[in-house]
Design a protein around this motif. Structure first.
Motif, PDB file in Angstrom:
ATOM      1  N   GLY A  62      -5.134  -1.109 -23.552  1.00  0.00           N
ATOM      2  CA  GLY A  62      -5.686  -0.675 -22.277  1.00  0.00           C
ATOM      3  C   GLY A  62      -5.244   0.724 -21.913  1.00  0.00           C
ATOM      4  O   GLY A  62      -5.101   1.590 -22.784  1.00  0.00           O
ATOM      5  N   LEU A  63      -4.995   0.933 -20.631  1.00  0.00           N
ATOM      6  CA  LEU A  63      -4.634   2.257 -20.114  1.00  0.00           C
ATOM      7  C   LEU A  63      -3.263   2.192 -19.452  1.00  0.00           C
ATOM      8  O   LEU A  63      -3.008   1.327 -18.614  1.00  0.00           O
ATOM      9  N   LYS A  64      -2.389   3.125 -19.820  1.00  0.00           N
ATOM     10  CA  LYS A  64      -1.048   3.201 -19.266  1.00  0.00           C
ATOM     11  C   LYS A  64      -0.949   4.395 -18.319  1.00  0.00           C
ATOM     12  O   LYS A  64      -1.204   5.525 -18.711  1.00  0.00           O
ATOM     13  N   PHE A  65      -0.579   4.124 -17.069  1.00  0.00           N
ATOM     14  CA  PHE A  65      -0.353   5.187 -16.097  1.00  0.00           C
ATOM     15  C   PHE A  65       1.127   5.564 -16.117  1.00  0.00           C
ATOM     16  O   PHE A  65       1.997   4.691 -16.073  1.00  0.00           O
ATOM     17  N   THR A  66       1.415   6.851 -16.158  1.00  0.00           N
ATOM     18  CA  THR A  66       2.802   7.317 -16.239  1.00  0.00           C
ATOM     19  C   THR A  66       3.334   7.873 -14.920  1.00  0.00           C
ATOM     20  O   THR A  66       4.515   8.193 -14.825  1.00  0.00           O
ATOM     21  N   ASP A  67       2.464   7.978 -13.917  1.00  0.00           N
ATOM     22  CA  ASP A  67       2.884   8.522 -12.618  1.00  0.00           C
ATOM     23  C   ASP A  67       2.410   7.587 -11.504  1.00  0.00           C
ATOM     24  O   ASP A  67       1.753   7.997 -10.549  1.00  0.00           O
ATOM     25  N   ALA A  68       2.764   6.292 -11.651  1.00  0.00           N
ATOM     26  CA  ALA A  68       2.364   5.268 -10.686  1.00  0.00           C
ATOM     27  C   ALA A  68       3.547   4.922  -9.789  1.00  0.00           C
ATOM     28  O   ALA A  68       4.692   4.860 -10.245  1.00  0.00           O
ATOM     29  N   HIS A  69       3.247   4.657  -8.512  1.00  0.00           N
ATOM     30  CA  HIS A  69       4.305   4.421  -7.533  1.00  0.00           C
ATOM     31  C   HIS A  69       3.940   3.276  -6.592  1.00  0.00           C
ATOM     32  O   HIS A  69       2.773   3.071  -6.264  1.00  0.00           O
ATOM     33  N   THR A  70       4.964   2.559  -6.161  1.00  0.00           N
ATOM     34  CA  THR A  70       4.775   1.585  -5.102  1.00  0.00           C
ATOM     35  C   THR A  70       4.824   2.313  -3.762  1.00  0.00           C
ATOM     36  O   THR A  70       5.393   3.400  -3.651  1.00  0.00           O
ATOM     37  N   SER A  71       4.233   1.707  -2.741  1.00  0.00           N
ATOM     38  CA  SER A  71       4.220   2.375  -1.437  1.00  0.00           C
ATOM     39  C   SER A  71       5.586   2.314  -0.765  1.00  0.00           C
ATOM     40  O   SER A  71       5.867   3.070   0.156  1.00  0.00           O
ATOM     41  N   SER A  72       6.447   1.421  -1.248  1.00  0.00           N
ATOM     42  CA  SER A  72       7.794   1.296  -0.711  1.00  0.00           C
ATOM     43  C   SER A  72       8.748   0.985  -1.850  1.00  0.00           C
ATOM     44  O   SER A  72       8.331   0.548  -2.931  1.00  0.00           O
ATOM     45  N   ALA A  73      10.040   1.166  -1.595  1.00  0.00           N
ATOM     46  CA  ALA A  73      11.048   0.877  -2.612  1.00  0.00           C
ATOM     47  C   ALA A  73      11.590  -0.543  -2.515  1.00  0.00           C
ATOM     48  O   ALA A  73      12.565  -0.874  -3.182  1.00  0.00           O
ATOM     49  N   VAL A  74      10.948  -1.389  -1.673  1.00  0.00           N
ATOM     50  CA  VAL A  74      11.353  -2.787  -1.555  1.00  0.00           C
ATOM     51  C   VAL A  74      10.133  -3.701  -1.406  1.00  0.00           C
ATOM     52  O   VAL A  74       9.010  -3.244  -1.202  1.00  0.00           O
ATOM     53  N   ARG A 331      16.215   9.057 -11.233  1.00  0.00           N
ATOM     54  CA  ARG A 331      17.353   8.841 -10.354  1.00  0.00           C
ATOM     55  C   ARG A 331      17.135   7.621  -9.450  1.00  0.00           C
ATOM     56  O   ARG A 331      16.045   7.414  -8.916  1.00  0.00           O
ATOM     57  N   GLY A 332      18.195   6.837  -9.255  1.00  0.00           N
ATOM     58  CA  GLY A 332      18.158   5.746  -8.296  1.00  0.00           C
ATOM     59  C   GLY A 332      17.556   4.468  -8.826  1.00  0.00           C
ATOM     60  O   GLY A 332      17.251   4.322 -10.014  1.00  0.00           O
ATOM     61  N   HIS A 333      17.382   3.518  -7.915  1.00  0.00           N
ATOM     62  CA  HIS A 333      16.836   2.198  -8.253  1.00  0.00           C
ATOM     63  C   HIS A 333      16.230   1.588  -6.999  1.00  0.00           C
ATOM     64  O   HIS A 333      16.023   2.284  -5.994  1.00  0.00           O
ATOM     65  N   LYS A 334      15.940   0.310  -7.046  1.00  0.00           N
ATOM     66  CA  LYS A 334      15.350  -0.389  -5.902  1.00  0.00           C
ATOM     67  C   LYS A 334      16.004   0.044  -4.584  1.00  0.00           C
ATOM     68  O   LYS A 334      17.208   0.246  -4.515  1.00  0.00           O
ATOM     69  N   ALA A 335      15.204   0.181  -3.542  1.00  0.00           N
ATOM     70  CA  ALA A 335      15.606   0.521  -2.173  1.00  0.00           C
ATOM     71  C   ALA A 335      15.671   2.018  -1.919  1.00  0.00           C
ATOM     72  O   ALA A 335      15.587   2.452  -0.771  1.00  0.00           O
ATOM     73  N   ASP A 336      15.786   2.837  -2.977  1.00  0.00           N
ATOM     74  CA  ASP A 336      15.996   4.279  -2.817  1.00  0.00           C
ATOM     75  C   ASP A 336      14.697   5.059  -2.660  1.00  0.00           C
ATOM     76  O   ASP A 336      13.644   4.676  -3.179  1.00  0.00           O
ATOM     77  N   ILE A 337      14.804   6.217  -2.004  1.00  0.00           N
ATOM     78  CA  ILE A 337      13.686   7.150  -1.913  1.00  0.00           C
ATOM     79  C   ILE A 337      13.538   7.953  -3.204  1.00  0.00           C
ATOM     80  O   ILE A 337      12.487   8.550  -3.464  1.00  0.00           O
ATOM     81  N   TYR A 338      14.587   7.962  -4.033  1.00  0.00           N
ATOM     82  CA  TYR A 338      14.509   8.637  -5.328  1.00  0.00           C
ATOM     83  C   TYR A 338      13.545   7.898  -6.249  1.00  0.00           C
ATOM     84  O   TYR A 338      13.181   6.738  -6.025  1.00  0.00           O
ATOM     85  N   GLU A 339      13.127   8.568  -7.335  1.00  0.00           N
ATOM     86  CA  GLU A 339      12.061   8.068  -8.196  1.00  0.00           C
ATOM     87  C   GLU A 339      12.323   6.665  -8.738  1.00  0.00           C
ATOM     88  O   GLU A 339      11.398   5.866  -8.886  1.00  0.00           O
ATOM     89  N   SER A 412      11.630   4.330   1.870  1.00  0.00           N
ATOM     90  CA  SER A 412      12.801   3.591   1.389  1.00  0.00           C
ATOM     91  C   SER A 412      13.098   2.386   2.273  1.00  0.00           C
ATOM     92  O   SER A 412      12.464   2.189   3.321  1.00  0.00           O
ATOM     93  N   ILE A 413      14.087   1.603   1.877  1.00  0.00           N
ATOM     94  CA  ILE A 413      14.430   0.394   2.630  1.00  0.00           C
ATOM     95  C   ILE A 413      14.895   0.722   4.046  1.00  0.00           C
ATOM     96  O   ILE A 413      14.677  -0.050   4.979  1.00  0.00           O
ATOM     97  N   GLU A 414      15.527   1.893   4.232  1.00  0.00           N
ATOM     98  CA  GLU A 414      15.966   2.306   5.566  1.00  0.00           C
ATOM     99  C   GLU A 414      14.833   2.883   6.405  1.00  0.00           C
ATOM    100  O   GLU A 414      15.023   3.193   7.585  1.00  0.00           O
TER     101      GLU A 414
END
Length: 511
Positions: A62-74, A331-339, A412-414
């Protein structure tokens, strides 16, 4: 006679058009992993400690997107965005997540992608983790119902109100919240399948779940398998129908409790989280297999993604010992504003229409499902729906990277904001806004109010350029404030955000 011939030709053209529209109505299976990092799929991470062959199959075919984002980090806010096509911070929930007893976040008046697809002739189903609130039948009145650690008294013999069946899904089977947030009961079409007969708790770091009432048919370890069986059963039932179906399958994994089945233990060459990821990959394989067995895989659009980045509960230091990084260098992980908090795997598999093995660097968001479905079906959205949803359908069909989406807002979560346009990302906060250093509670007074990064040259978000490009900072800040005030980021009339206005939160001064 001539008019009669024209009439025949006209009717024939209408019939051809109707057939064409019918043929563009694929089944849609949306698989949402829970707390899975972009580096946990081996098709994204060549250094992964383990291989995810079924997820990788979606990419290779299929098709792989490399610049996909969730609307929130949680969790909760991202799920809101997926189903409504609207940024989560436009809802009443401005930060954090809901609990297992919370009221519904999606209002009765809000169109969901389930509603939309039903109107387009789809049979719709939800299976898995809801985490968007519904109305329980409480035995007494409560003032605060969003506390994740508070047990509320519920009459479990009564049906819930304003759950998935009232938010666009004809069939539903799942749990109210995360697998570590009570109550631990299954609900099928608004009713509990078995009354709670005990309270369970597991205090282990990876297998953690909170104390709470547990249904007699509920086993935390078997929940992922049980929900997969329900999803496969739904596919088996609907595959022979003349109408297409939409299955929203929201996995409770690899979120805590991290409880891989025995057959996956020790197989990942990493830790229990890696083993659990192999089980998640196996679930994807079961869904593919069910569609294949029923002969509907070719005309089924499978979308696979995650609701946010990997949780630190996965134990990043432990995984690093075997060279595995769930954030894949971001940088970062779940909850963060970082990527690492919101950049996720996003794969689309539709053999009948999508060329195999493609890759797209188009910027997309998990809010974009609704507009994509609308363009695919040729049925426009109302002006007050999908306010932050941009279609990536042309990319699926032609590999066209040109999109109406030119920017994206992160959260982010905050409740901290960032805005991305092109390679530039402005974070309107001195820290992570989440669980990674620098933390809000540790004091941020000595840091700049804003962070500006060029992701093309600095993907690790290490070199803050806020002092070098003040004009760019101001431009991005004003664009973000405008998007918030407009109530939408798509073209159309101004809409109203729910709850208190938050445009003035785009500053360091926000508590």
């Amino acid at each position: 006679m001539m008019h009669f011939r024209y009439l025949i030709v006209f009717c024939f053209c209408l019939a051809i058009k109707a057939m064409a529209q019918e043929n563009t109505r694929p089944n849609i299976v949306y698989i949402l992993a829970d707390d899975m990092g972009i580096g946990d799929a081996s098709c994204y991470n060549s250094d992964a400690a383990f291989t995810t062959p079924n997820i990788d199959r979606l990419a290779s075919e299929g098709l792989k997107f490399t610049d996909a984002h969730t609307s929130s980090a949680v969790c909760t806010p991202t799920r809101y965005g997926i189903l409504t096509g609207r940024y989560n911070w436009r809802s009443e929930l401005k930060n954090g997540v809901l609990g297992g007893f919370s009221a519904p976040l999606i209002s009765n008046e809000r169109l969901t992608v389930g509603d939309y697809l039903q109107e387009a002739g789809y049979h719709t189903a939800f299976v898995g983790k809801w985490h968007l609130g519904w109305d329980w039948s409480f035995k007494q009145e409560y003032e605060h119902i969003n506390n994740l650690n508070k047990i509320l008294e519920v009459d479990y013999t009564q049906p819930i109100q304003n759950g998935p069946n009232d938010r666009g899904f004809i069939y539903s089977y799942g749990i109210s919240s995360s697998l570590d947030i009570p109550p631990y009961v299954y609900l099928e079409n608004d009713r509990v399948t078995a009354l709670p007969d005990r309270r369970t708790v597991n205090a282990d770091e990876k297998g953690f779940w909170r104390d709470g009432p547990t249904g007699s048919d509920f086993d935390h370890t078997l929940t992922l398998s049980h929900l997969t069986e329900k999803a496969v059963s739904y596919i088996d039932r609907q595959a022979s129908s003349a109408d297409p179906f939409f299955l929203y399958f929201a996995l409770p994994a690899p979120h805590t409790p991290i409880l891989p089945l025995t057959e996956f233990m020790g197989k990942s060459n990493s830790n229990m989280y890696g083993d659990f990821m192999l089980q998640v990959d196996d679930v994807v394989g079961q869904i593919i297999g069910a569609l294949e067995e029923k002969g509907v895989l070719e005309n089924t659009m499978i979308i696979f993604t995650s609701d946010n980045g990997c949780s630190p509960r996965a134990d990043y230091p432990e995984l690093a010992q075997v060279g595995h990084d769930p954030s894949n260098g971001w940088r970062g992980h779940k909850a963060d504003i970082y990527e690492g908090g919101h950049r996720v795997p996003f794969l689309v598999h539709w053999p009948e229409k999508i060329a195999a093995g493609g890759t797209s660097d188009q910027l997309i968001c998990t809010t974009d499902l609704m507009a994509t479905a609308a363009e695919m079906l040729g049925k426009p959205l109302p002006e007050n729906a999908g306010e932050d949803s941009f279609s990536f359908f042309p990319t699926l069909m032609q590999g066209n990277s040109d999109s109406e989406r030119t920017s994206i807002v992160h959260h982010s979560i905050e409740g901290r904001f960032a805005i991305r346009r092109g390679d530039w990302k402005l974070i309107c906060w001195p820290g992570s806004g989440g669980w990674t250093e620098p933390l809000t509670r540790n004091g941020l007074e000595d840091l700049p109010d804003f962070q500006l990064y060029n992701l093309a040259t600095d993907p690790g978000e290490e070199n803050n350029l806020v002092d070098r490009y003040p004009e760019r900072v101001e431009d991005l800040k004003q664009e973000l404030i405008t998007l918030i005030k407009m109530g939408r980021s798509t073209p159309g009339p101004k809409q109203k955000n729910d709850g208190p206005e938050i445009w003035d939160q785009v500053s360091w001064a926000y508590p």
